[in-house]
Write a protein that holds these residues in place. Structure first.
Motif, PDB file in Angstrom:
ATOM      1  N   GLY A  32       0.833  -1.157   0.045  1.00  0.00           N
ATOM      2  CA  GLY A  32       0.042   0.041   0.008  1.00  0.00           C
ATOM      3  C   GLY A  32       0.813   1.238   0.089  1.00  0.00           C
ATOM      4  N   MET A  33       2.184   0.973   0.218  1.00  0.00           N
ATOM      5  CA  MET A  33       2.905   2.277  -0.141  1.00  0.00           C
ATOM      6  C   MET A  33       3.050   3.066  -1.417  1.00  0.00           C
ATOM      7  SD  MET A  33       5.316   4.377   1.500  1.00  0.00           S
ATOM      8  CE  MET A  33       5.747   3.488   2.984  1.00  0.00           C
ATOM      9  N   VAL A  34       2.538   4.120  -1.483  1.00  0.00           N
ATOM     10  CA  VAL A  34       2.487   4.886  -2.600  1.00  0.00           C
ATOM     11  C   VAL A  34       3.323   6.223  -2.335  1.00  0.00           C
ATOM     12  CG1 VAL A  34       0.126   4.176  -3.335  1.00  0.00           C
ATOM     13  CG2 VAL A  34       0.330   6.137  -1.714  1.00  0.00           C
ATOM     14  N   ALA A  35       3.587   6.756  -3.403  1.00  0.00           N
ATOM     15  CA  ALA A  35       4.604   7.815  -3.464  1.00  0.00           C
ATOM     16  C   ALA A  35       4.017   9.147  -2.543  1.00  0.00           C
ATOM     17  CB  ALA A  35       4.809   8.259  -4.986  1.00  0.00           C
ATOM     18  N   SER A  36       4.594   9.571  -1.707  1.00  0.00           N
ATOM     19  CA  SER A  36       3.927  10.519  -0.864  1.00  0.00           C
ATOM     20  C   SER A  36       3.939  11.949  -1.589  1.00  0.00           C
ATOM     21  CB  SER A  36       5.023  10.771   0.530  1.00  0.00           C
ATOM     22  OG  SER A  36       4.503  11.553   1.117  1.00  0.00           O
ATOM     23  N   PRO A  37       2.588  12.604  -1.264  1.00  0.00           N
ATOM     24  CA  PRO A  37       2.511  13.873  -1.891  1.00  0.00           C
ATOM     25  C   PRO A  37       3.609  14.846  -1.440  1.00  0.00           C
ATOM     26  CG  PRO A  37       0.692  13.748  -0.443  1.00  0.00           C
ATOM     27  CD  PRO A  37       1.632  12.352  -0.641  1.00  0.00           C
ATOM     28  N   LYS A  38       4.108  14.577  -0.252  1.00  0.00           N
ATOM     29  CA  LYS A  38       5.200  15.451   0.625  1.00  0.00           C
ATOM     30  C   LYS A  38       6.412  14.885  -0.125  1.00  0.00           C
ATOM     31  CE  LYS A  38       4.557  16.103   4.929  1.00  0.00           C
ATOM     32  NZ  LYS A  38       4.444  15.818   6.212  1.00  0.00           N
ATOM     33  N   ALA A  39       7.359  15.933  -0.773  1.00  0.00           N
ATOM     34  CA  ALA A  39       8.460  15.509  -1.073  1.00  0.00           C
ATOM     35  C   ALA A  39       9.509  15.919  -0.245  1.00  0.00           C
ATOM     36  CB  ALA A  39       8.874  16.086  -2.730  1.00  0.00           C
ATOM     37  N   ASP A  40       9.464  15.835   1.050  1.00  0.00           N
ATOM     38  CA  ASP A  40      10.423  16.178   1.837  1.00  0.00           C
ATOM     39  C   ASP A  40      11.374  15.240   2.028  1.00  0.00           C
ATOM     40  OD1 ASP A  40       9.482  15.194   5.058  1.00  0.00           O
ATOM     41  OD2 ASP A  40       7.871  15.268   3.693  1.00  0.00           O
ATOM     42  N   PRO A  41      12.716  15.236   2.546  1.00  0.00           N
ATOM     43  CA  PRO A  41      13.484  14.153   2.780  1.00  0.00           C
ATOM     44  C   PRO A  41      13.013  13.390   3.905  1.00  0.00           C
ATOM     45  CG  PRO A  41      14.692  16.295   2.757  1.00  0.00           C
ATOM     46  CD  PRO A  41      13.185  16.706   2.660  1.00  0.00           C
ATOM     47  N   ILE A  42      12.397  13.445   5.141  1.00  0.00           N
ATOM     48  CA  ILE A  42      12.099  12.527   6.005  1.00  0.00           C
ATOM     49  C   ILE A  42      11.069  11.361   5.313  1.00  0.00           C
ATOM     50  CG2 ILE A  42      10.774  12.357   8.347  1.00  0.00           C
ATOM     51  CD1 ILE A  42      13.574  13.603   8.142  1.00  0.00           C
ATOM     52  N   SER A  43       9.982  12.141   4.852  1.00  0.00           N
ATOM     53  CA  SER A  43       8.998  11.227   4.081  1.00  0.00           C
ATOM     54  C   SER A  43       9.770  10.187   3.165  1.00  0.00           C
ATOM     55  CB  SER A  43       8.022  12.047   3.187  1.00  0.00           C
ATOM     56  OG  SER A  43       7.205  12.525   4.091  1.00  0.00           O
ATOM     57  N   ALA A  44      10.603  10.712   2.593  1.00  0.00           N
ATOM     58  CA  ALA A  44      11.570   9.862   1.758  1.00  0.00           C
ATOM     59  C   ALA A  44      12.686   8.737   2.308  1.00  0.00           C
ATOM     60  CB  ALA A  44      12.465  10.643   0.676  1.00  0.00           C
ATOM     61  N   ALA A  45      13.039   9.127   3.306  1.00  0.00           N
ATOM     62  CA  ALA A  45      13.901   8.020   4.260  1.00  0.00           C
ATOM     63  C   ALA A  45      12.617   7.152   4.702  1.00  0.00           C
ATOM     64  CB  ALA A  45      14.600   8.970   5.168  1.00  0.00           C
ATOM     65  N   LEU A  46      11.698   7.341   5.134  1.00  0.00           N
ATOM     66  CA  LEU A  46      10.617   6.666   5.646  1.00  0.00           C
ATOM     67  C   LEU A  46       9.952   5.593   4.965  1.00  0.00           C
ATOM     68  CD1 LEU A  46       8.962   8.803   8.488  1.00  0.00           C
ATOM     69  CD2 LEU A  46      10.915   7.161   8.785  1.00  0.00           C
ATOM     70  N   ALA A  47      10.007   5.761   3.559  1.00  0.00           N
ATOM     71  CA  ALA A  47       9.545   5.059   2.562  1.00  0.00           C
ATOM     72  C   ALA A  47      10.532   4.025   2.090  1.00  0.00           C
ATOM     73  CB  ALA A  47       9.233   5.962   1.354  1.00  0.00           C
ATOM     74  N   GLU A  48      11.763   4.023   2.514  1.00  0.00           N
ATOM     75  CA  GLU A  48      12.894   3.020   2.464  1.00  0.00           C
ATOM     76  C   GLU A  48      12.770   1.936   3.247  1.00  0.00           C
ATOM     77  OE1 GLU A  48      14.762   3.180  -0.320  1.00  0.00           O
ATOM     78  OE2 GLU A  48      13.527   4.855  -1.162  1.00  0.00           O
ATOM     79  N   ARG A  49      13.576   0.946   3.271  1.00  0.00           N
ATOM     80  CA  ARG A  49      13.811  -0.239   4.202  1.00  0.00           C
ATOM     81  C   ARG A  49      14.758   0.423   5.198  1.00  0.00           C
ATOM     82  NH1 ARG A  49      17.249  -5.380   4.453  1.00  0.00           N
ATOM     83  NH2 ARG A  49      15.797  -6.736   5.370  1.00  0.00           N
ATOM     84  N   ARG A  50      14.300   0.242   6.412  1.00  0.00           N
ATOM     85  CA  ARG A  50      15.154   0.867   7.517  1.00  0.00           C
ATOM     86  C   ARG A  50      14.966   0.180   8.831  1.00  0.00           C
ATOM     87  NH1 ARG A  50      16.029   5.599   8.579  1.00  0.00           N
ATOM     88  NH2 ARG A  50      15.858   5.614  10.547  1.00  0.00           N
ATOM     89  N   PRO A  51      15.916   0.120   9.648  1.00  0.00           N
ATOM     90  CA  PRO A  51      15.601  -0.480  11.137  1.00  0.00           C
ATOM     91  C   PRO A  51      14.878   0.542  11.938  1.00  0.00           C
ATOM     92  CG  PRO A  51      17.985  -0.118  10.652  1.00  0.00           C
ATOM     93  CD  PRO A  51      17.323   0.500   9.528  1.00  0.00           C
ATOM     94  N   LEU A  52      13.979   0.059  12.850  1.00  0.00           N
ATOM     95  CA  LEU A  52      13.141   0.844  13.440  1.00  0.00           C
ATOM     96  C   LEU A  52      14.283   1.494  14.543  1.00  0.00           C
ATOM     97  CD1 LEU A  52       9.876  -1.115  14.304  1.00  0.00           C
ATOM     98  CD2 LEU A  52      10.053   0.914  13.125  1.00  0.00           C
ATOM     99  N   LEU A  53      13.922   2.363  15.293  1.00  0.00           N
ATOM    100  CA  LEU A  53      14.476   3.476  16.141  1.00  0.00           C
ATOM    101  C   LEU A  53      15.799   3.996  15.696  1.00  0.00           C
ATOM    102  CD1 LEU A  53      14.134   0.910  19.328  1.00  0.00           C
ATOM    103  CD2 LEU A  53      12.752   2.967  18.613  1.00  0.00           C
ATOM    104  N   GLN A  54      16.120   3.589  14.518  1.00  0.00           N
ATOM    105  CA  GLN A  54      17.578   4.097  13.950  1.00  0.00           C
ATOM    106  C   GLN A  54      17.270   5.702  13.630  1.00  0.00           C
ATOM    107  OE1 GLN A  54      20.116   1.782  12.909  1.00  0.00           O
ATOM    108  NE2 GLN A  54      21.661   3.244  12.193  1.00  0.00           N
ATOM    109  N   PRO A  55      17.896   6.630  14.027  1.00  0.00           N
ATOM    110  CA  PRO A  55      17.831   7.966  13.689  1.00  0.00           C
ATOM    111  C   PRO A  55      17.792   8.192  12.392  1.00  0.00           C
ATOM    112  CG  PRO A  55      19.431   7.796  15.320  1.00  0.00           C
ATOM    113  CD  PRO A  55      19.292   6.400  14.695  1.00  0.00           C
ATOM    114  N   VAL A  56      16.750   9.065  11.614  1.00  0.00           N
ATOM    115  CA  VAL A  56      16.510   9.324  10.449  1.00  0.00           C
ATOM    116  C   VAL A  56      17.555  10.519  10.124  1.00  0.00           C
ATOM    117  CG1 VAL A  56      14.894  10.504   8.636  1.00  0.00           C
ATOM    118  CG2 VAL A  56      14.210   8.822  10.487  1.00  0.00           C
ATOM    119  N   GLU A  57      18.317  10.304   9.162  1.00  0.00           N
ATOM    120  CA  GLU A  57      19.151  11.196   8.515  1.00  0.00           C
ATOM    121  C   GLU A  57      18.867  11.520   7.192  1.00  0.00           C
ATOM    122  OE1 GLU A  57      21.636  12.660  10.408  1.00  0.00           O
ATOM    123  OE2 GLU A  57      21.153  11.197  12.202  1.00  0.00           O
ATOM    124  N   PRO A  58      18.109  12.652   6.944  1.00  0.00           N
ATOM    125  CA  PRO A  58      17.649  12.974   5.608  1.00  0.00           C
ATOM    126  C   PRO A  58      18.697  13.444   4.755  1.00  0.00           C
ATOM    127  CG  PRO A  58      16.997  14.850   7.310  1.00  0.00           C
ATOM    128  CD  PRO A  58      17.699  13.675   7.887  1.00  0.00           C
TER     129      PRO A  58
END
Length: 172
Positions: free
Chosen positions: A146-172
């Motif tokens: 169900g992941m679709v491209a976010s209408p928000k093009a911000d770096p945080i949304s982009a980072a959260l749309a990638e495979r990543r460990p939980l709790l790991q700090p987001v580095e946009p």
């Protein structure tokens, strides 16, 4: 008219819990903290929350020991989940599963997997593949069907749309 935060005439554990995390911004801040968001500006941009509301919510969650304010880069602070905050994972996960079941016709936006074996932990953190109880820090968040491209093009949304460990700090 704003609803009261406290319900003094209702002696119930659920009422006490709702006084802390029942306001919608609080749960979204906690969800984002699990996803690795730690900085005020990142919470603000990802959630679209008014700065004054975010300030008040963060201060309240810190005062309730759900989040800890820690030194960040420069003179800024970051926020991370405490042990009390980490105990909210089953709540966040269960609400997500409920939303996926009833409001995600294309499937879940995010899938959570056990980093060690690839199984899917349930809301109680029990892995479907190996049967272990999986610590939140040993889970990966991956894009779901169900992941679709976010209408928000911000770096945080982009980072959260990638495979990543939980709790790991987001580095946009």
């Amino acid at each position: 008219m704003a609803l009261p935060r406290e319900y003094l005439d209702q002696p119930c554990s659920m009422v006490r819990a709702l006084e802390i995390v029942g306001e919608r911004w609080s749960l979204l801040i906690i969800r984002d903290a699990f996803f690795g968001i730690r900085r005020f500006t990142d919470f603000s941009s990802h959630l679209g929350i008014p700065r004054a509301v975010l300030t008040e919510r963060l201060e309240f969650l810190v005062s309730e020991d759900v989040l800890a304010r820690t030194p960040g880069s420069g003179r800024r602070f970051e926020y991370e989940l405490t042990a009390k905050g980490l105990d909210l994972w089953p709540v966040v996960r269960s609400l997500t599963e409920w939303g996926d079941a009833h409001y995600a016709p294309q499937g879940p936006r995010r899938v959570f997997t056990h980093a060690d074996c690839g199984g899917q932990p349930d809301a109680t953190r029990r892995c479907s593949r190996c049967g272990e109880t999986v610590p939140v820090a040993a889970m990966l968040m991956e894009p779901g069907p169900g992941m679709v491209a976010s209408p928000k093009a911000d770096p945080i949304s982009a980072a959260l749309a990638e495979r990543r460990p939980l709790l790991q700090p987001v580095e946009p």
